[in-house]
Write a protein that holds these residues in place. Structure first.
Motif, mmCIF file in Angstrom:
data_model
loop_
_atom_site.group_PDB
_atom_site.id
_atom_site.type_symbol
_atom_site.label_atom_id
_atom_site.label_comp_id
_atom_site.label_asym_id
_atom_site.label_seq_id
_atom_site.Cartn_x
_atom_site.Cartn_y
_atom_site.Cartn_z
ATOM 1 N N SER A 90 0.814 -1.219 0.000
ATOM 2 C CA SER A 90 0.000 0.000 0.000
ATOM 3 C C SER A 90 0.848 1.271 0.000
ATOM 4 O O SER A 90 0.377 2.316 0.445
ATOM 5 C CB SER A 90 -0.925 -0.003 1.230
ATOM 6 N N ALA A 91 2.087 1.179 -0.456
ATOM 7 C CA ALA A 91 2.955 2.366 -0.525
ATOM 8 C C ALA A 91 3.835 2.274 -1.760
ATOM 9 O O ALA A 91 4.120 1.180 -2.261
ATOM 10 C CB ALA A 91 3.814 2.490 0.733
ATOM 11 N N SER A 92 4.267 3.429 -2.259
ATOM 12 C CA SER A 92 5.118 3.488 -3.445
ATOM 13 C C SER A 92 6.543 3.866 -3.049
ATOM 14 O O SER A 92 6.763 4.591 -2.077
ATOM 15 C CB SER A 92 4.584 4.517 -4.447
ATOM 16 N N THR A 93 7.513 3.370 -3.812
ATOM 17 C CA THR A 93 8.906 3.774 -3.617
ATOM 18 C C THR A 93 9.085 5.150 -4.247
ATOM 19 O O THR A 93 8.766 5.352 -5.423
ATOM 20 C CB THR A 93 9.868 2.770 -4.267
ATOM 21 N N ILE A 94 9.610 6.101 -3.468
ATOM 22 C CA ILE A 94 9.739 7.469 -3.965
ATOM 23 C C ILE A 94 11.186 7.953 -4.001
ATOM 24 O O ILE A 94 11.466 9.012 -4.558
ATOM 25 C CB ILE A 94 8.894 8.450 -3.116
ATOM 26 N N LYS A 95 12.111 7.178 -3.410
ATOM 27 C CA LYS A 95 13.524 7.580 -3.462
ATOM 28 C C LYS A 95 14.412 6.352 -3.354
ATOM 29 O O LYS A 95 14.115 5.433 -2.589
ATOM 30 C CB LYS A 95 13.856 8.569 -2.334
ATOM 31 N N VAL A 96 15.495 6.356 -4.119
ATOM 32 C CA VAL A 96 16.472 5.267 -4.103
ATOM 33 C C VAL A 96 17.855 5.881 -3.972
ATOM 34 O O VAL A 96 18.230 6.755 -4.767
ATOM 35 C CB VAL A 96 16.384 4.410 -5.384
ATOM 36 N N GLU A 97 18.597 5.427 -2.980
ATOM 37 C CA GLU A 97 19.952 5.929 -2.756
ATOM 38 C C GLU A 97 20.939 4.775 -2.848
ATOM 39 O O GLU A 97 20.780 3.764 -2.159
ATOM 40 C CB GLU A 97 20.054 6.594 -1.384
ATOM 41 N N VAL A 98 21.934 4.909 -3.699
ATOM 42 C CA VAL A 98 22.957 3.879 -3.885
ATOM 43 C C VAL A 98 24.305 4.466 -3.503
ATOM 44 O O VAL A 98 24.713 5.512 -4.024
ATOM 45 C CB VAL A 98 22.985 3.370 -5.338
ATOM 46 N N ASN A 99 25.001 3.788 -2.590
ATOM 47 C CA ASN A 99 26.321 4.237 -2.139
ATOM 48 C C ASN A 99 27.405 3.397 -2.800
ATOM 49 O O ASN A 99 27.356 2.162 -2.761
ATOM 50 C CB ASN A 99 26.425 4.115 -0.624
ATOM 51 N N LEU A 100 28.388 4.074 -3.401
ATOM 52 C CA LEU A 100 29.493 3.385 -4.057
ATOM 53 C C LEU A 100 30.594 3.104 -3.038
ATOM 54 O O LEU A 100 30.792 3.884 -2.100
ATOM 55 C CB LEU A 100 30.040 4.221 -5.203
ATOM 56 N N LEU A 166 36.604 -0.590 -13.681
ATOM 57 C CA LEU A 166 36.347 -1.319 -12.449
ATOM 58 C C LEU A 166 37.674 -1.753 -11.829
ATOM 59 O O LEU A 166 38.638 -2.018 -12.548
ATOM 60 C CB LEU A 166 35.473 -2.542 -12.733
ATOM 61 N N PRO A 167 37.747 -1.827 -10.518
ATOM 62 C CA PRO A 167 39.023 -2.185 -9.870
ATOM 63 C C PRO A 167 39.476 -3.586 -10.257
ATOM 64 O O PRO A 167 38.667 -4.463 -10.536
ATOM 65 C CB PRO A 167 38.699 -2.097 -8.374
ATOM 66 N N ASP A 168 40.796 -3.769 -10.282
ATOM 67 C CA ASP A 168 41.355 -5.075 -10.624
ATOM 68 C C ASP A 168 41.940 -5.775 -9.403
ATOM 69 O O ASP A 168 42.542 -6.841 -9.515
ATOM 70 C CB ASP A 168 42.418 -4.953 -11.709
ATOM 71 N N ASP A 169 41.748 -5.172 -8.220
ATOM 72 C CA ASP A 169 42.277 -5.765 -6.998
ATOM 73 C C ASP A 169 41.164 -6.160 -6.018
ATOM 74 O O ASP A 169 41.368 -6.202 -4.810
ATOM 75 C CB ASP A 169 43.244 -4.801 -6.309
ATOM 76 N N ALA A 170 39.973 -6.416 -6.548
ATOM 77 C CA ALA A 170 38.843 -6.836 -5.705
ATOM 78 C C ALA A 170 38.057 -7.904 -6.435
ATOM 79 O O ALA A 170 38.087 -8.001 -7.674
ATOM 80 C CB ALA A 170 37.944 -5.648 -5.364
ATOM 81 N N ASP A 171 37.361 -8.739 -5.683
ATOM 82 C CA ASP A 171 36.545 -9.804 -6.273
ATOM 83 C C ASP A 171 35.075 -9.420 -6.371
ATOM 84 O O ASP A 171 34.299 -10.094 -7.047
ATOM 85 C CB ASP A 171 36.679 -11.093 -5.447
ATOM 86 N N SER A 172 34.677 -8.364 -5.678
ATOM 87 C CA SER A 172 33.284 -7.932 -5.726
ATOM 88 C C SER A 172 33.186 -6.493 -5.255
ATOM 89 O O SER A 172 34.065 -5.984 -4.543
ATOM 90 C CB SER A 172 32.390 -8.832 -4.858
ATOM 91 N N LEU A 173 32.098 -5.834 -5.661
ATOM 92 C CA LEU A 173 31.821 -4.468 -5.253
ATOM 93 C C LEU A 173 30.413 -4.406 -4.661
ATOM 94 O O LEU A 173 29.426 -4.565 -5.389
ATOM 95 C CB LEU A 173 31.927 -3.508 -6.434
ATOM 96 N N PRO A 174 30.278 -4.186 -3.353
ATOM 97 C CA PRO A 174 28.946 -4.036 -2.767
ATOM 98 C C PRO A 174 28.483 -2.579 -2.885
ATOM 99 O O PRO A 174 29.269 -1.647 -2.707
ATOM 100 C CB PRO A 174 29.162 -4.432 -1.301
ATOM 101 N N PHE A 175 27.210 -2.392 -3.218
ATOM 102 C CA PHE A 175 26.622 -1.069 -3.318
ATOM 103 C C PHE A 175 25.477 -0.986 -2.301
ATOM 104 O O PHE A 175 24.365 -1.433 -2.587
ATOM 105 C CB PHE A 175 26.091 -0.804 -4.725
ATOM 106 N N LYS A 176 25.764 -0.436 -1.145
ATOM 107 C CA LYS A 176 24.731 -0.337 -0.117
ATOM 108 C C LYS A 176 23.650 0.639 -0.578
ATOM 109 O O LYS A 176 23.959 1.748 -1.025
ATOM 110 C CB LYS A 176 25.330 0.101 1.213
ATOM 111 N N ALA A 177 22.380 0.202 -0.466
ATOM 112 C CA ALA A 177 21.270 0.981 -1.012
ATOM 113 C C ALA A 177 20.192 1.213 0.045
ATOM 114 O O ALA A 177 19.970 0.370 0.918
ATOM 115 C CB ALA A 177 20.676 0.275 -2.229
ATOM 116 N N LEU A 178 19.533 2.365 -0.053
ATOM 117 C CA LEU A 178 18.410 2.713 0.813
ATOM 118 C C LEU A 178 17.186 2.964 -0.063
ATOM 119 O O LEU A 178 17.260 3.718 -1.050
ATOM 120 C CB LEU A 178 18.706 3.949 1.656
ATOM 121 N N GLN A 179 16.070 2.329 0.288
ATOM 122 C CA GLN A 179 14.831 2.444 -0.466
ATOM 123 C C GLN A 179 13.774 3.114 0.415
ATOM 124 O O GLN A 179 13.392 2.584 1.453
ATOM 125 C CB GLN A 179 14.364 1.048 -0.914
ATOM 126 N N THR A 180 13.309 4.290 -0.003
ATOM 127 C CA THR A 180 12.349 5.055 0.787
ATOM 128 C C THR A 180 10.955 4.949 0.179
ATOM 129 O O THR A 180 10.785 5.102 -1.037
ATOM 130 C CB THR A 180 12.764 6.541 0.864
#
Length: 284
Positions: A90-100, A166-180
């Motif tokens: 019963s609610a809509s997503t109105i903002k998305v924040e992605v942290n690099l 993209l970095p060559d010294d990492a195996d993965s990149l997490p992108f922490k996200a907030l959904q409002t």
């Protein structure tokens, strides 16, 4: 002198105080009479529990915020999309924040416009400047915020972003996200997966980095991490149909497997109940 007569066995009272009736159900004199219902009841219970386990295991978690495709080659320039589904009724997503990630900054970040949404880019100074082919970069994008649009219940939206190199010294990149949501709720997709442990409740969207392609090859990001024969974007910078549909295909497969598992579970529960009834009737 009166004679004493032993009472007959049939006239002795039962342990419960009621007259004993030979052969009556529930009386110890009727072998197996009370065991059959217990066995059928146990069988039905076991079948019901097994069916419930199948139902729970069959429902995939496809309401997470994800990055698609899920992998890209190290050192490459790749276009990915953050797929944001609405999991509220019963609610809509109105903002998305992605942290690099700040421990592996990305020198070049560009956005594809999303109709109805406004993107705001936040940059931060780097403790250790990046050296690129175009020179030294002393600041990088650390946050992208989309707002002004709406993702209604039962819908999803993709937010395309081009990263590189993209970095060559990492195996993965997490992108922490907030959904409002429009009701004020904020879902934090920030949990990091740990090896050997179950997936966290709110996992952060993570891009897996694969080995760089050999000299002469220029792979693009794919769902399996293998090189694709065609570029992920056309000359206008828009996603191609193949790239946009790759994530939808994987979600469709997950849904199909989930529905099949639910059907199997329901059949198992029904079979257990039906078998229990038949055995109960036969014992009666």
């Amino acid at each position: 002198m009166s004679s004493f007569r032993m009472p007959s066995t049939s006239s002795l009272p039962s342990p419960s105080g009621a007259p004993a009736v030979p052969g009556a159900p529930g009386v110890s004199g009727a072998p197996g009479a009370s065991r059959a219902p217990r066995r059928t009841g146990r069988a039905a219970t076991v079948a019901a529990l097994a069916g419930s386990a199948v139902l729970l295991a069959a429902v995939p978690a496809f309401a997470h915020v994800t990055v698609q495709p899920g992998s890209a080659a190290k050192g490459s320039y790749s276009t990915v999309s953050f797929k944001v589904p609405n999991e509220e009724d019963s609610a809509s997503t109105i903002k998305v924040e992605v942290n690099l990630p700040v421990d592996h900054p990305i020198a070049s970040v560009s956005l594809q416009p999303v109709p109805g949404w406004t993107a705001q880019v936040t940059k931060s100074k780097l403790t250790t400047p990046l050296k690129t082919d175009d020179g030294t970069v002393d600041e990088a994008v650390t946050r992208i915020t989309w707002s002004g649009g709406k993702i209604a219940p039962g819908q999803f939206q993709q937010f395309p972003v081009s990263f590189g190199p993209l970095p060559d010294d990492a195996d993965s990149l997490p992108f922490k996200a907030l959904q409002t949501y429009s009701n004020g709720d904020i879902v934090r997709w920030i949990d990091l997966a740990q090896a050997g442990q179950a997936e966290p409740e709110h996992p952060a969207p993570t891009l897996r980095l694969t080995a760089a392609a050999p000299e002469g090859g220029a792979p693009t990001a794919t769902a399996t991490g293998s090189a694709a024969g065609a570029p992920a974007a056309d000359t206008t910078g828009k996603q191609t149909a193949a790239t946009a549909s790759s994530g939808d295909t994987s979600d469709g497969t997950a849904r199909a497997l989930g529905v099949a598992g639910i059907v199997v579970g329901v059949i198992g529960v029904g079979f257990g109940v039906f078998a229990g009834r038949r055995r109960g009737d036969a014992s009666a």
